[in-house]
Enzyme design. Structure first.
Site, short mmCIF file in Angstrom:
data_model
loop_
_atom_site.label_atom_id
_atom_site.label_comp_id
_atom_site.label_asym_id
_atom_site.label_seq_id
_atom_site.Cartn_x
_atom_site.Cartn_y
_atom_site.Cartn_z
N CYS A 37 -0.65 -4.90 -12.01
CA CYS A 37 0.57 -5.68 -11.53
C CYS A 37 1.39 -5.82 -12.72
O CYS A 37 1.05 -5.82 -13.81
CB CYS A 37 -0.08 -6.94 -11.31
SG CYS A 37 1.26 -8.39 -11.21
N THR A 83 4.19 -7.81 -12.90
CA THR A 83 5.21 -9.12 -12.57
C THR A 83 5.26 -10.16 -13.68
O THR A 83 6.29 -10.54 -13.95
CB THR A 83 4.45 -9.93 -11.23
OG1 THR A 83 4.34 -9.13 -10.09
CG2 THR A 83 5.23 -11.25 -10.93
P1 5GP Z 1 -7.02 -6.27 -9.05
O1 5GP Z 1 -8.44 -6.52 -8.26
O2 5GP Z 1 -6.76 -4.56 -9.24
O3 5GP Z 1 -6.93 -7.04 -10.31
O4 5GP Z 1 -5.89 -6.88 -7.98
C1 5GP Z 1 -5.41 -6.42 -6.86
C2 5GP Z 1 -4.15 -7.27 -6.31
O5 5GP Z 1 -3.16 -7.10 -7.08
C3 5GP Z 1 -3.73 -6.75 -4.97
O6 5GP Z 1 -4.74 -7.46 -4.03
C4 5GP Z 1 -2.70 -7.37 -4.78
O7 5GP Z 1 -2.43 -8.64 -4.60
C5 5GP Z 1 -1.90 -7.36 -6.34
N1 5GP Z 1 -1.05 -6.13 -6.38
C6 5GP Z 1 -1.33 -4.86 -6.00
N2 5GP Z 1 -0.33 -3.95 -6.33
C7 5GP Z 1 0.51 -4.76 -6.84
C8 5GP Z 1 1.96 -4.53 -7.54
O8 5GP Z 1 2.49 -3.54 -7.51
N3 5GP Z 1 2.49 -5.59 -8.08
C9 5GP Z 1 1.96 -6.84 -8.31
N4 5GP Z 1 2.61 -7.96 -8.74
N5 5GP Z 1 0.69 -7.08 -7.61
C10 5GP Z 1 0.14 -6.07 -6.93
#
Ligand code: 5GP
Length: 330
Positions: A171, A173
């Site tokens: 992400c 953001t």
């Molecule tokens: P991780 O377990 O990889 O740290 O986080 C997974 C979460 O990241 C997902 O379930 C979703 O809420 C968030 N996420 C997935 N793709 C994106 C993206 O392209 N941008 C953002 N801001 N969040 C994402």
């Protein structure tokens, strides 16, 4: 996380990771190990759900499968249908697609309403609409990071609120927009608000190792959703690529340029991509990763004297630190 050592004899194998919940609005009950594979199109696959189901874990299936794909999955793997959710955005075409799947496969009990920003009147109205249309389905909805919005979504019909803005492994953001909320604080605050209304929350994003999963449960999360930790496995979508003699797999955010190009053909001019694309080392079958996570969680429970995962938050105290582990040899 800091442990409160208890003089209680607990062996690793006696720790119970299964939890049971009854949901506020759907009135349905859940039983299983409350770790969820994220509904990202790389990890939230049917192949992943087959293995997760064997461990009583849950998969939020990504929203890009067709009705035909779902029908085939339901026929071949009826045992999985209690452990998966159908995902949807908040658009009309998403709703139509999800409705047709739920009509065709009535054994599915969970809906995952997923938008990048849950802070909109449109999303609240959408949750109300889906609740009215599917009174007995358990609705997960998000993402948000504050207690007020958790309450609003629960009162609008959602059962489980997805918490997390900005913590995800792919992400961007926070760097693109400056928006976000520290995940641990968000979970502590949102769990409190949800539990006050007999609702539940998912801590979504930011876990990098089994210890982080334990911390999310310790902070009060009822479920923990993982993307990056489940990436790079055989059960993930995409090919294994050879890169400088190493096997890797592609993993990308759902708002990344890769995802937008794949599903919409382009990145619209008015929006910035808020996700990145990475190549992760190929990790083989997800079974090993599952055992690693569950082993870690069991061990956490024995350290703090929790006979059940559900007790973990009552036995957890947090102290702020500047470093999670000793990096001298890394
Ligand atoms: P991780 O377990 O990889 O740290 O986080 C997974 C979460 O990241 C997902 O379930 C979703 O809420 C968030 N996420 C997935 N793709 C994106 C993206 O392209 N941008 C953002 N801001 N969040 C994402």
């Amino acid at each position: 996380m800091v442990v409160c050592f208890e003089f209680l004899f607990l062996s690793l194998s006696s720790v119970d990771l299964k939890c049971s919940f009854t949901f506020r609005n759907s009135k349905q009950t859940y039983s299983g190990i409350p770790v969820i594979v994220s509904n990202m199109d790389t990890v939230g696959t049917f192949e992943m759900a087959v293995v997760m189901t064997q461990h009583a874990m849950f998969t939020a299936i990504h929203k890009h499968y067709t009705l035909e794909d779902w029908k085939l999955f339901a026929t071949n793997h009826p045992e999985c249908l209690e452990h998966v959710a159908v995902s949807s955005g908040s658009g009309q075409s998403d709703l139509e697609r999800m409705s047709s799947i739920l009509e065709a496969v009535p054994q599915i009990k969970y809906i995952c309403l997923d938008v990048a920003n849950g802070y909109s009147e449109h999303f609240v109205e959408f949750v109300k609409l889906v609740r009215a249309k599917f009174p007995e389905h358990t609705i997960m909805a998000g993402n948000v990071v504050t207690g007020e919005m958790v309450e609003e979504l629960i009162l609008s019909g959602a059962d489980i609120i997805k918490v997390g803005i900005g913590p995800g492994s792919v992400c961007t953001t926070r760097t693109k927009t400056g928006v976000g909320y520290p995940q641990l604080s968000a979970v502590i605050e949102c769990a409190d608000s949800a539990h006050g209304l007999k609702g539940h929350i998912i801590s979504d994003g930011g876990c990098t190792c089994p210890g982080d999963v334990a911390k999310a449960f310790g902070a009060g999360a009822d479920f923990v959703m993982l993307g990056g930790m489940f990436s790079g496995h055989t059960e993930c979508a995409g090919e294994v690529i050879e890169r400088n003699g190493q096997k890797v797999k592609l993993f990308y955010g759902m708002s990344s340029e890769t995802a937008m190009k794949k599903h919409s053909g382009r990145v619209a001019e008015y929006r910035a991509s808020e996700g990145k694309t990475v190549e992760v080392p190929f990790k083989g079958n997800v079974e090993n990763t599952i055992l690693d996570i569950l082993g870690g969680l069991r061990s956490t429970c024995t350290y703090v004297g929790a006979a059940k995962l559900k007790e973990l938050s009552r036995r957890t105290t947090f102290i702020r630190v500047t470093q999670q582990h000793n990096t001298v040899f890394s």
